[in-house]
Design a protein around this motif. Structure first.
Motif, PDB file in Angstrom:
ATOM      1  N   THR A  97      50.263  95.483   4.255  1.00 48.94           N
ATOM      2  CA  THR A  97      51.431  96.262   3.756  1.00 48.94           C
ATOM      3  C   THR A  97      52.108  97.152   4.448  1.00 48.94           C
ATOM      4  O   THR A  97      53.237  97.458   4.586  1.00 48.94           O
ATOM      5  CB  THR A  97      50.788  96.996   2.644  1.00 48.94           C
ATOM      6  N   LEU A 104      54.488  95.401   6.710  1.00 49.81           N
ATOM      7  CA  LEU A 104      55.721  95.241   6.076  1.00 49.81           C
ATOM      8  C   LEU A 104      56.573  96.393   5.735  1.00 49.81           C
ATOM      9  O   LEU A 104      57.960  96.514   5.868  1.00 49.81           O
ATOM     10  CB  LEU A 104      55.352  94.734   4.388  1.00 49.81           C
ATOM     11  N   GLY A 130      56.446  98.052  -3.868  1.00 51.01           N
ATOM     12  CA  GLY A 130      56.996  96.580  -3.471  1.00 51.01           C
ATOM     13  C   GLY A 130      56.392  95.962  -2.221  1.00 51.01           C
ATOM     14  O   GLY A 130      56.151  94.893  -2.431  1.00 51.01           O
ATOM     15  N   ALA A 131      55.942  96.562  -1.017  1.00 50.30           N
ATOM     16  CA  ALA A 131      55.142  96.210  -0.048  1.00 50.30           C
ATOM     17  C   ALA A 131      53.987  95.649  -0.412  1.00 50.30           C
ATOM     18  O   ALA A 131      53.322  94.724  -0.067  1.00 50.30           O
ATOM     19  CB  ALA A 131      55.349  97.194   0.900  1.00 50.30           C
ATOM     20  N   ARG A 169      53.073  94.389  -3.452  1.00 50.28           N
ATOM     21  CA  ARG A 169      53.093  93.223  -4.299  1.00 50.28           C
ATOM     22  C   ARG A 169      53.535  92.244  -3.138  1.00 50.28           C
ATOM     23  O   ARG A 169      52.884  91.185  -3.549  1.00 50.28           O
ATOM     24  CB  ARG A 169      54.343  93.272  -5.120  1.00 50.28           C
ATOM     25  N   GLN A 170      54.410  92.454  -2.179  1.00 54.36           N
ATOM     26  CA  GLN A 170      54.593  91.378  -1.455  1.00 54.36           C
ATOM     27  C   GLN A 170      53.396  91.071  -0.380  1.00 54.36           C
ATOM     28  O   GLN A 170      53.348  89.783  -0.123  1.00 54.36           O
ATOM     29  CB  GLN A 170      55.814  91.709  -0.324  1.00 54.36           C
ATOM     30  N   ALA A 171      52.707  91.844  -0.026  1.00 52.88           N
ATOM     31  CA  ALA A 171      51.413  91.612   0.584  1.00 52.88           C
ATOM     32  C   ALA A 171      50.440  91.003   0.014  1.00 52.88           C
ATOM     33  O   ALA A 171      49.690  89.932   0.288  1.00 52.88           O
ATOM     34  CB  ALA A 171      51.000  92.970   1.417  1.00 52.88           C
ATOM     35  N   GLY A 195      51.147  88.942  -2.818  1.00 51.39           N
ATOM     36  CA  GLY A 195      51.519  87.734  -2.791  1.00 51.39           C
ATOM     37  C   GLY A 195      51.051  86.501  -1.601  1.00 51.39           C
ATOM     38  O   GLY A 195      50.732  85.718  -1.724  1.00 51.39           O
ATOM     39  N   ALA A 196      51.416  87.407  -0.247  1.00 56.66           N
ATOM     40  CA  ALA A 196      51.146  86.662   0.749  1.00 56.66           C
ATOM     41  C   ALA A 196      49.773  86.248   1.023  1.00 56.66           C
ATOM     42  O   ALA A 196      49.232  85.092   1.449  1.00 56.66           O
ATOM     43  CB  ALA A 196      51.585  87.426   2.042  1.00 56.66           C
TER      44      ALA A 196
END
Length: 151
Positions: free
Chosen positions: A51, A54, A133-134, A136-138, A140-141
């Motif tokens: 995170t 990102l 947001g970061a 959620r993205q992390a 998911g990755a």
């Protein structure tokens, strides 16, 4: 720069002078109350490190203060105080009013605690929206990578 960070962080203590003394001459760690100047969202270290990566992109502003606890395997993001924040998720911990956070001085690690992004003294904190947001993205990755890494 770290002098301003020390003053800003110590301002969260009931006795800022005693706080800086603890950092300089004591165990190197001070217990500071969350909820007045900042809150802390603590996440598992793998999620937190990704995170932070990102959030820390070229052209973007430096993220807010971020602390790692290598013994507990956690990363803490310092956010504006919000006792009604709805941070939910597996293994997320939110420290706000009434909670205490162990912190080292901004200029050196202490035991298992170390600043990944030390406070700069300006009061800059993580933006809750950008952090969400970061995260959620992390997350998911990491979910995509988990089967590849045997987890």
């Amino acid at each position: 720069m770290w002098v301003r960070g020390v003053e800003w962080l110590a301002a969260a203590a009931a006795d800022p002078r005693a706080c800086t003394g603890d950092w300089d001459h004591g165990k190197g760690i001070a217990l500071l109350e969350a909820g007045r100047l900042w809150d802390v969202l603590s996440v598992p270290d793998r999620l937190g490190l990704l995170t932070l990566d990102l959030l820390w992109r070229p052209g973007m502003s430096v993220p807010g203060p971020t602390l790692i606890d290598t013994a507990a395997g956690r990363v803490g993001f310092f956010l504006p105080p919000d006792p009604s924040a709805g941070w939910k998720g597996a293994d997320l911990r939110y420290a706000t009013k009434g909670a205490w956070v162990a912190v080292p001085p901004p200029y050196r690690p202490a035991r298992f605690l170390e600043w990944l992004v030390p406070p700069d003294g300006t009061g800059t904190l993580h933006s809750p929206g950008a952090l969400a947001g970061a995260l959620r993205q992390a997350d998911g990755a990491l979910a995509v990578l988990a089967p590849l890494c045997g987890r």
